[in-house]
Each structure stands twice: as C-alpha cells, then as structure tokens.
Design a protein around this motif. Structure first.
Motif, mmCIF file in Angstrom:
data_model
loop_
_atom_site.group_PDB
_atom_site.id
_atom_site.type_symbol
_atom_site.label_atom_id
_atom_site.label_comp_id
_atom_site.label_asym_id
_atom_site.label_seq_id
_atom_site.Cartn_x
_atom_site.Cartn_y
_atom_site.Cartn_z
ATOM 1 N N HIS A 153 1.215 -1.228 -0.224
ATOM 2 C CA HIS A 153 -0.132 -0.036 0.294
ATOM 3 C C HIS A 153 0.957 0.980 0.177
ATOM 4 C CE1 HIS A 153 -3.628 2.915 0.922
ATOM 5 N NE2 HIS A 153 -2.594 3.786 1.659
ATOM 6 N N ILE A 154 1.813 1.182 0.406
ATOM 7 C CA ILE A 154 2.674 2.332 0.883
ATOM 8 C C ILE A 154 3.812 2.809 -0.152
ATOM 9 C CG2 ILE A 154 4.728 3.895 2.373
ATOM 10 C CD1 ILE A 154 3.775 2.098 5.083
ATOM 11 N N GLU A 155 3.957 1.593 -0.920
ATOM 12 C CA GLU A 155 4.904 1.971 -2.186
ATOM 13 C C GLU A 155 3.942 2.424 -3.175
ATOM 14 O OE1 GLU A 155 6.594 -2.320 -2.488
ATOM 15 O OE2 GLU A 155 7.701 -2.492 -0.762
ATOM 16 N N GLY A 156 2.448 1.985 -3.446
ATOM 17 C CA GLY A 156 1.952 2.264 -4.575
ATOM 18 C C GLY A 156 1.740 3.970 -3.821
ATOM 19 N N LEU A 157 1.720 4.152 -3.215
ATOM 20 C CA LEU A 157 1.437 5.852 -2.788
ATOM 21 C C LEU A 157 2.372 6.989 -3.211
ATOM 22 C CD1 LEU A 157 0.009 5.610 0.544
ATOM 23 C CD2 LEU A 157 -1.312 6.330 -1.656
ATOM 24 N N LEU A 158 3.702 5.739 -3.166
ATOM 25 C CA LEU A 158 4.938 6.331 -3.280
ATOM 26 C C LEU A 158 4.976 6.435 -5.057
ATOM 27 C CD1 LEU A 158 6.942 5.185 0.230
ATOM 28 C CD2 LEU A 158 6.073 7.206 -0.490
ATOM 29 N N GLN A 159 5.183 5.499 -5.179
ATOM 30 C CA GLN A 159 5.496 5.468 -6.661
ATOM 31 C C GLN A 159 4.681 6.130 -7.826
ATOM 32 O OE1 GLN A 159 4.512 0.862 -7.694
ATOM 33 N NE2 GLN A 159 6.287 0.778 -6.322
ATOM 34 N N SER A 183 14.503 6.739 -8.790
ATOM 35 C CA SER A 183 13.509 6.090 -8.777
ATOM 36 C C SER A 183 12.602 7.051 -7.817
ATOM 37 C CB SER A 183 14.772 5.076 -8.043
ATOM 38 O OG SER A 183 15.259 5.848 -6.851
ATOM 39 N N VAL A 184 11.776 6.290 -6.584
ATOM 40 C CA VAL A 184 10.931 6.385 -5.879
ATOM 41 C C VAL A 184 11.829 6.758 -5.003
ATOM 42 C CG1 VAL A 184 8.491 5.914 -4.403
ATOM 43 C CG2 VAL A 184 9.029 5.221 -7.273
ATOM 44 N N PRO A 185 11.459 8.379 -3.779
ATOM 45 C CA PRO A 185 12.448 7.766 -2.762
ATOM 46 C C PRO A 185 11.651 7.055 -1.451
ATOM 47 C CG PRO A 185 10.816 9.344 -2.710
ATOM 48 C CD PRO A 185 10.734 9.039 -4.052
#
Length: 201
Positions: A153-159, A183-185
């Motif tokens: 979930h968090i990785e999806g928000l960051l991406q 890249s995503v931070p």
C-alpha cells in the motif's frame, strides 16, 4: 544471522532506540562476520557460527536461520542478475515461504539488503503496522500477511506521487542526501516514518 525481534520494544510493540552498548555489540558481530565472509561462514561448523553471534543472543536460532538461508540460496540458484530482474513481491513471498525464521518482515529486509536501498522496498515492522496503519486508514488482518499488505500500500502511494515526494524531501532540507532522481524515494520515506513513529506516536 540477524532476526527482526533483536531490538527492545515498548508496550505497543514499537522498536525502542538502541543503546550505545547494543550498537557496539552488533557492530562487533557484523565486523567479525564480514571478516570471515559468506563462503567461510558456510563451511564453519554450527558451534563456531554460534560463537560468532553469541554476544547478541539467540545463537541457536541465528544459526538455524543462516543454514536455512544457505540452503535457500543453493536450491534456488539465484544469481545477482536474476535477483535484480525479479519483482520484489515475488522474491519476498518466496523467501518468506522457504527460509526458517523468516516471515514477511524478515523477508522484506533480506531482499532489500540484497538488492540495495533504492530497490523500492518499504519494510514494515510490527510497530509501524499497528501504529501507522490506522493513521493511513488501513484495516489490516491480525496475521503476518498484514506487513506485506501495508508495504504494498505504501509503496503504491510513493510510486504514484514520486516526484512530489522528491520535491518535498528537498524542500524539507534533505537535498544533501543521495536520493536518486530516477527512482521513488522509498528509502527516505521509510526513515521519515520510522522517526515519526518513534518520536510522535
């Protein structure tokens, strides 16, 4: 040879700040393991492996974990090229299912360290799941898979908002950090939320 529950926790399950003595003890074990190297550790008898980690406790569990990782790597025949080409979700699930003592929390960290800090993995510990999960409006199951659900979930928000988070990091004074522009931070966001969890919640 390091397990997720190494560090002291408070009543909410959040990891407490380690003492200088604890950090020094762990540093000594890491330096000894690095001095020996992986190949040499693999051929050491179990009792000698236990001696390497005895100062940080749970020597038998750590030895069992190491032997299981060793077996996993031998059986999977995973090369560095295949490691970096494989999807994080697949690797984490495979590691968690096949290494003794490695649930999703340990698997997330193991694959993160294997692929590098900027590989996009956001490891989720129990304190983060229990304390930050509700803040994000997540209703998580009381099972180990909850760590994986929250990570995704968090990785999806960051991406989805990568450029916005990169800009935010710079505006908040983190511009001196080695944050990749392509890249995503995730690494930065993880450190920020870890600090928020321990300092605010």
């Amino acid at each position: 040879m390091f397990l997720w529950n190494d560090f002291p926790r408070d009543e909410n399950g959040a990891i407490q700040e380690p003492s200088d003595h604890m950090i020094s003890t762990y540093r000594g074990v890491v330096e000894k393991a690095n001095e020996l190297g992986y190949d040499q550790l693999c051929v050491l008898p179990d009792e000698e492996i236990k001696q390497v980690v005895t100062s940080i406790g749970l020597a038998r569990d750590r030895c069992t974990y190491f032997r299981s990782v060793q077996s996993f790597l031998q059986q999977s025949e995973l090369t560095l090229e295949a490691l970096h080409a494989s999807k994080n979700d697949v690797l984490i699930k495979h590691f968690a299912a096949n290494v003794k003592g490695a649930g999703y929390k340990v698997a997330q960290c193991a694959i993160l360290y294997a692929k590098g800090y900027h590989c996009g993995i956001f490891p989720v510990d129990s304190g983060m799941k229990d304390m930050l999960g509700p803040c994000l409006g997540l209703s998580l199951p009381r099972r180990p898979i909850a760590h994986e659900i929250m990570r995704q979930h968090i990785e999806g928000l960051l991406q989805t908002h990568a450029s916005s988070y990169l800009q935010l990091a710079r505006e908040l004074g983190y511009g001196t950090l080695a944050l990749p522009h392509d890249s995503v931070p995730v690494w930065w966001a993880h450190l920020v939320l870890i600090y928020f969890k321990t300092a605010i919640l």
